[in-house]
Motif scaffolding. Structure first.
Motif, PDB file in Angstrom:
ATOM      1  N   PHE A  85     -35.512 -13.921  15.008  1.00 52.71           N
ATOM      2  CA  PHE A  85     -35.402 -14.983  15.747  1.00 52.71           C
ATOM      3  C   PHE A  85     -33.877 -15.592  15.493  1.00 52.71           C
ATOM      4  CE2 PHE A  85     -36.040 -19.819  15.741  1.00 52.71           C
ATOM      5  CZ  PHE A  85     -36.299 -19.883  17.039  1.00 52.71           C
ATOM      6  N   PHE A  86     -33.293 -15.642  14.221  1.00 55.77           N
ATOM      7  CA  PHE A  86     -32.053 -16.469  13.913  1.00 55.77           C
ATOM      8  C   PHE A  86     -31.101 -15.165  14.148  1.00 55.77           C
ATOM      9  CE2 PHE A  86     -34.901 -19.439  11.908  1.00 55.77           C
ATOM     10  CZ  PHE A  86     -34.506 -20.767  12.385  1.00 55.77           C
TER      11      PHE A  86
ATOM     12  N   GLY B 210     -47.309  -9.552  15.231  1.00 56.45           N
ATOM     13  CA  GLY B 210     -46.092  -8.999  15.149  1.00 56.45           C
ATOM     14  C   GLY B 210     -45.156  -9.803  14.729  1.00 56.45           C
ATOM     15  N   ALA B 211     -43.936  -9.120  14.687  1.00 59.32           N
ATOM     16  CA  ALA B 211     -42.648 -10.019  14.593  1.00 59.32           C
ATOM     17  C   ALA B 211     -41.621  -9.920  15.408  1.00 59.32           C
ATOM     18  CB  ALA B 211     -41.941  -9.567  13.009  1.00 59.32           C
ATOM     19  N   ASP B 212     -40.931 -11.069  15.599  1.00 60.66           N
ATOM     20  CA  ASP B 212     -39.881 -11.214  16.571  1.00 60.66           C
ATOM     21  C   ASP B 212     -38.864 -10.208  16.545  1.00 60.66           C
ATOM     22  OD1 ASP B 212     -40.882 -13.621  17.580  1.00 60.66           O
ATOM     23  OD2 ASP B 212     -39.474 -14.899  16.666  1.00 60.66           O
ATOM     24  N   VAL B 213     -39.019  -9.162  17.541  1.00 64.54           N
ATOM     25  CA  VAL B 213     -37.971  -8.181  17.694  1.00 64.54           C
ATOM     26  C   VAL B 213     -36.739  -8.644  17.913  1.00 64.54           C
ATOM     27  CG1 VAL B 213     -37.491  -6.086  18.905  1.00 64.54           C
ATOM     28  CG2 VAL B 213     -39.763  -6.708  18.562  1.00 64.54           C
ATOM     29  N   GLY B 214     -35.927  -8.148  16.887  1.00 64.33           N
ATOM     30  CA  GLY B 214     -34.524  -8.393  16.868  1.00 64.33           C
ATOM     31  C   GLY B 214     -34.161  -9.489  15.814  1.00 64.33           C
TER      32      GLY B 214
ATOM     33  N   ASP C 125     -40.235 -17.613  11.943  1.00 60.08           N
ATOM     34  CA  ASP C 125     -38.762 -17.746  12.394  1.00 60.08           C
ATOM     35  C   ASP C 125     -38.159 -16.500  11.342  1.00 60.08           C
ATOM     36  OD1 ASP C 125     -39.341 -19.481  14.047  1.00 60.08           O
ATOM     37  OD2 ASP C 125     -38.836 -21.128  13.056  1.00 60.08           O
ATOM     38  N   ASN C 126     -38.229 -15.214  11.486  1.00 60.52           N
ATOM     39  CA  ASN C 126     -37.315 -14.462  10.976  1.00 60.52           C
ATOM     40  C   ASN C 126     -35.988 -14.440  11.233  1.00 60.52           C
ATOM     41  OD1 ASN C 126     -37.491 -13.135  13.413  1.00 60.52           O
ATOM     42  ND2 ASN C 126     -38.719 -11.265  12.491  1.00 60.52           N
TER      43      ASN C 126
END
Length: 914
Positions: A614-615, A608-612, A581-582
């Protein structure tokens, strides 16, 4: 009934407030609040008084007893030292089972490869050293392992130079707390906030120091949102006073620069230095771990009492709450050697399906079937490819997994088939918390069979998560994993189809009303194992069971795809992971790179990391930059919290839509290259994306660089991490040149370049001396690109030479394990391009048939004046002309191109240019 109502209202209030809260430090323990960590840090160097006795060879292993020097009558520990193929050393230390300890200490099963024990080598003899004060065994032709008896110390030595590589207990910090029976008056309980841990066997921690010699930096031990190179946590002038914590936790909106533990734990550390190379240390232990990286001078007040060690070393201190010592030493000496050795123990990454390497579109949540259809059709309208659409928890019937909200998703099979007709897939979420509802068949069955984790009293553990009152399957138990796997059959998962895949979230496990938002440490698992002993592996076993479920569903024909948030050593064998939850800010964009690189260094390549983010709601510039960087992540998915504004690619204006579309197109063009790298990871353990120093291990300027990274050995990518950036400083390592992927401009290696930055792309370069394969025609999905032709991009070095590889299979089945694949190596030298078959000689029935051909060959760095190309064995001639480097980009530069050579990708041929 009143109590149940009150608990429900408290939960509702909690869930209502959650999205507006930031990470609260006080919810989680510090080292000072964690007794085993506080005790470990209080010990002075040299305080360990353990000696090794009765050293011998037994059944091909070195064995010894470890006894406190000051208390020879105490129960000894049993030490075993064994050697495995490829110079792997294994050390185990445990209580003596013949002395009847209160219980067997836990060792995580099913983490090591099943075949690994068979690679054990038989030790024939001991060699006495230092007048009998030490014993050594051969580890390889170049290395020996030395056990010093008084005081106890273990180190690996490079024999030719007599230099140490790795050592354990050189700083005298070893401690092992034995299990005990409780007596009257013993108060072993631990309390944190409102929670009490009964600790029925008393303190049972283990700690020791590990030193890496001839090392400049240490790396690894994910998961954490911090720099790639591990910074010191203890010693003079140290900013971070907390150790690196390995304890799987559901951390809400985590901080971007912190040693604090996140969703996963891999207790594997690598050291790298210019003079010696790379080494590694892995402790197979699933209990909470705290690890200090010790700054030079941390032991200044004790120096006189210590064994003299060379100054070019890095000391680390490892502390665990429970378990045994089951440690592995890897001598390298190259970075890729260490990855090969580590994955020989825990497994190489699974070969993914091709669709999963493409772009994924996700949100918490797409509301209903109409919303799904609208999003899907909009991608087509704007000619933006994507492969997977995801559904979060709101698609279920009241958070009951394996169900559908039939008011919102009345026709799930039809919805999936519409996507499948375009070559697209769907992913739904399945978490480990099962709603405690007597009308829910899954809960009823699990309760009747006794399949839940138990609380300390032996009752089904009852915690709170998204459905409210929930229980958790005990997937440590192989029988329960088998039961869970059956739930993914089409019969049991009603509404699922072959194009549906799975997402495991909250599997740390997350328990909203538990200590540190997790399960109590004294909860009980299969075989009487306390949760404290296996906590970090709970999500691993759940991930394993889910992946097995998809294998069973497809009768073992298709590779599964399961994304997991929790992770442990060996998770790479079961699927992909992401960084959780980035937040939509520039700092989180930047820290995504070292997080993904660190996972890759510990075997977990598909991440990977959530593009954009998460929060939060990213500004358009941040979102575009994130897509441009995310296009090079191994796992490329956009995702967002349900409280954020919608952020599909077309919602930020026409220009930003074009920029996002172009970033996604770059990923699709590079799919052949990425897929080839995934196969390399699958066979060697070498990650898809790599720190610069993995490819340039002698270049000190790369050792702490974590803003740029390599994709394979051919591409270097530099992210843009600041708003309205006009310039970027990019270090390009090595002696050879680099070619800008967008413009073909040549840049000198070994130099930091100050580059002008535009909104159109982030800096990305192809290394001189490499060949990569692309696909330049764009379809709706990767599946529809299967038979499209290839483009080869040849970036020539100073010797006018280059080489590269291309791997192709059917993209979905396990037939590649029987040889059904194409693997080519391309060489360009002396004006001739040659395609060579790398597949083993075998019958034609084992080959993968492909009619795909190569439609363009681009030559970068060749002197001008080429006119034509001779193709053999067909003896055809084709023209060489100037053509755009990229068809997808406006104003693409014209480069030297062999157009339509019409050679088949799976055949031998040569092309000579003149």
């Amino acid at each position: 009934m009143r109590n149940e109502t009150l608990r429900f209202l408290v939960l509702v209030l909690f869930l209502f407030l959650c999205p507006t809260l930031s990470w609260k430090k006080e919810e989680f323990r510090t080292c000072e609040q964690t007794p085993f960590c506080k005790r470990g840090r209080s010990r002075a160097p040299g305080s360990s008084s353990v000696i090794a006795t009765d050293v011998a060879i037994s059944n091909g292993e070195l064995t010894a007893k470890l006894t406190p020097k000051d208390d020879p009558q105490s129960k000894p520990l049993i030490l075993r030292l064994s050697v495995y193929q490829d110079s792997i050393l294994r050390l185990t230390i445990d209580e003596d089972p013949s002395l009847s300890p209160p219980k067997t200490r836990f060792q995580p099963p099913d983490v090591l490869l099943p075949d690994f024990p068979s690679t054990k080598l038989w030790l024939p003899r001991l060699t006495s050293e230092d007048h009998g004060a030490a014993s050594s065994v051969r580890l390889s032709d170049a290395h020996s392992a030395v056990l010093r008896q008084h005081p106890f110390e273990l180190f690996i030595r490079h024999d030719a130079s007599s230099q140490r590589v790795i050592s354990l207990n050189s700083r005298g910090l070893f401690d092992f707390e034995p299990l005990r029976h409780k007596s009257d008056g013993d108060d072993w309980e631990e309390r944190f906030r409102s929670h009490t841990d009964s600790r029925p066997y008393g303190p049972q921690s283990i700690s020791f120091d590990v030193s890496f010699h001839a090392a400049d930096f240490v790396y690894g031990i994910p998961e954490r949102a911090s720099s790639l190179a591990l910074r010191p946590t203890r010693g003079p002038n140290v900013d971070h006073s907390e150790p690196y914590r390995l304890f799987n936790l559901d951390v809400f909106e985590y901080l971007h620069d912190s040693p604090f533990g996140l969703y996963g734990s891999v207790p594997f550390m690598l050291a790298h230095g210019k003079t010696r190379g790379t080494s590694g240390f892995f402790w197979l232990n699933a209990a909470e771990m705290q690890i200090d990286v010790l700054a030079p001078g941390w032991d200044a007040e004790y120096t006189d009492s210590l064994i003299a060690l060379p100054s070019n070393r890095i000391d680390t201190f490892w502390m665990s709450e429970a378990g045994v010592v089951d440690a592995f030493f890897f001598v390298g000496p190259s970075p890729k050697d260490v990855l090969r050795q580590y994955t020989a123990v825990t497994g190489t990454p699974a070969m993914p399906q091709l669709f999963s390497v493409a772009y994924h579109q996700c949100r918490w949540n797409y509301r209903d079937e109409e919303d799904v259809e609208h999003v899907d059709s909009k991608f087509d309208e704007l000619d933006i490819p994507y492969d997977v659409l995801w559904l979060d928890i709101e698609h279920t019937d009241g958070k009951r997994y394996f169900t559908w909200d039939r008011a919102l998703f009345p026709h799930p099979e039809e919805m999936q088939r519409k996507l499948a007709d375009k070559g697209r897939k769907m992913v739904t979420i399945v978490d480990p918390h099962i709603k405690r509802d007597d009308g829910f068949h899954l809960h009823k069955e699990a309760s009747q069979k006794g399949y839940y984790v138990k609380d300390a009293s032996g009752n089904d553990f009852d915690g709170w998560c998204w459905p409210g009152s929930s229980s958790y399957p005990d997937t440590l138990n192989p029988e329960i994993r088998e039961w869970w796997a059956e739930k993914f059959s089409y019969k049991n998962y009603v509404g699922s189809t072959p194009s549906l895949y799975i997402w495991n979230d909250m599997n740390e496990p997350s328990v909203f009303n538990g200590p540190e938002v997790s399960m109590p440490r004294d909860a009980l698992h299969y075989g009487g194992v306390e949760h404290r002993e296996l906590h970090n592996a709970y999500g691993y076993y759940f991930h394993m069971a889910t992946a097995d479920g998809l294998l069973k569903r497809g009768e073992g024909k298709d590779r599964p795809f399961v994304l997991s948030r929790a992770l442990f050593a060996g998770s790479q064998r079961h699927g992909a992971v992401w960084t959780g939850d980035n937040t939509a800010d520039w700092d989180h964009l930047r820290v995504s790179v070292p997080m993904i690189l660190t996972l890759g260094l510990t075997g977990i390549s598909f991440s990977g990391a959530d593009v954009g983010g998460f929060f939060g709601n990213p500004e358009p510039e941040l979102l575009v930059r994130w897509y441009q960087l995310g296009a090079y992540y191994p796992f490329f998915r956009a995702h967002a919290h349900h409280d954020t504004k919608r952020r599909e690619p077309w919602l930020f204006g026409e220009r930003n839509t074009e920029l996002i579309k172009e970033a996604i197109h770059v990923r699709y063009a590079l799919l052949p290259y990425f897929y080839t790298l995934f196969r390399e990871a699958n066979t060697s353990g070498v990650p898809v994306v790599r720190p610069l120093w993995m490819e340039f291990p002698s270049d000190e300027a790369t050792f702490s660089n974590d803003e740029a990274f390599m994709v394979g050995g051919s591409l270097l990518v530099q992210g843009i991490y600041t708003e309205r950036a006009k310039h970027a400083s990019v270090y390009l390592p090595g002696k050879e040149s680099w070619y800008d992927m967008r413009t073909s401009t040549v840049y000198k290696g070994g130099v930091t370049h100050k580059l002008d930055i535009t909104e159109e792309s982030i800096p990305a370069f192809q290394r001189a001396g490499t060949i990569i394969a692309r696909k330049d025609r764009f379809r709706r999905s990767s599946t529809q690109m299967a038979n499209d032709p290839y483009t080869l991009v040849i970036a020539l070095n100073s010797s006018q030479a280059a080489e590269g590889e291309l791997y192709i299979d059917d993209g979905s089945s396990f037939n590649f394990l029987q040889g059904a694949y194409i693997h080519r190596r391309f060489f360009f030298s002396n004006g001739k391009l040659t395609s060579i078959d790398l597949t083993p000689a075998s019958g034609s029935n084992r080959r993968y048939p492909s009619d795909a051909f190569i439609e363009r060959i681009i030559l970068l760095g060749h002197p001008p004046g080429l006119k034509n190309a001779l193709i053999e064995p067909s003896n055809d001639k084709v023209d060489i002309e100037l053509a755009p480097l990229w068809f997808l980009r406006a104003r693409a530069p014209a480069v030297m191109t062999i157009r339509k050579p019409s050679v088949r990708v799976g055949e031998d041929w040569t092309i000579t240019v003149s």
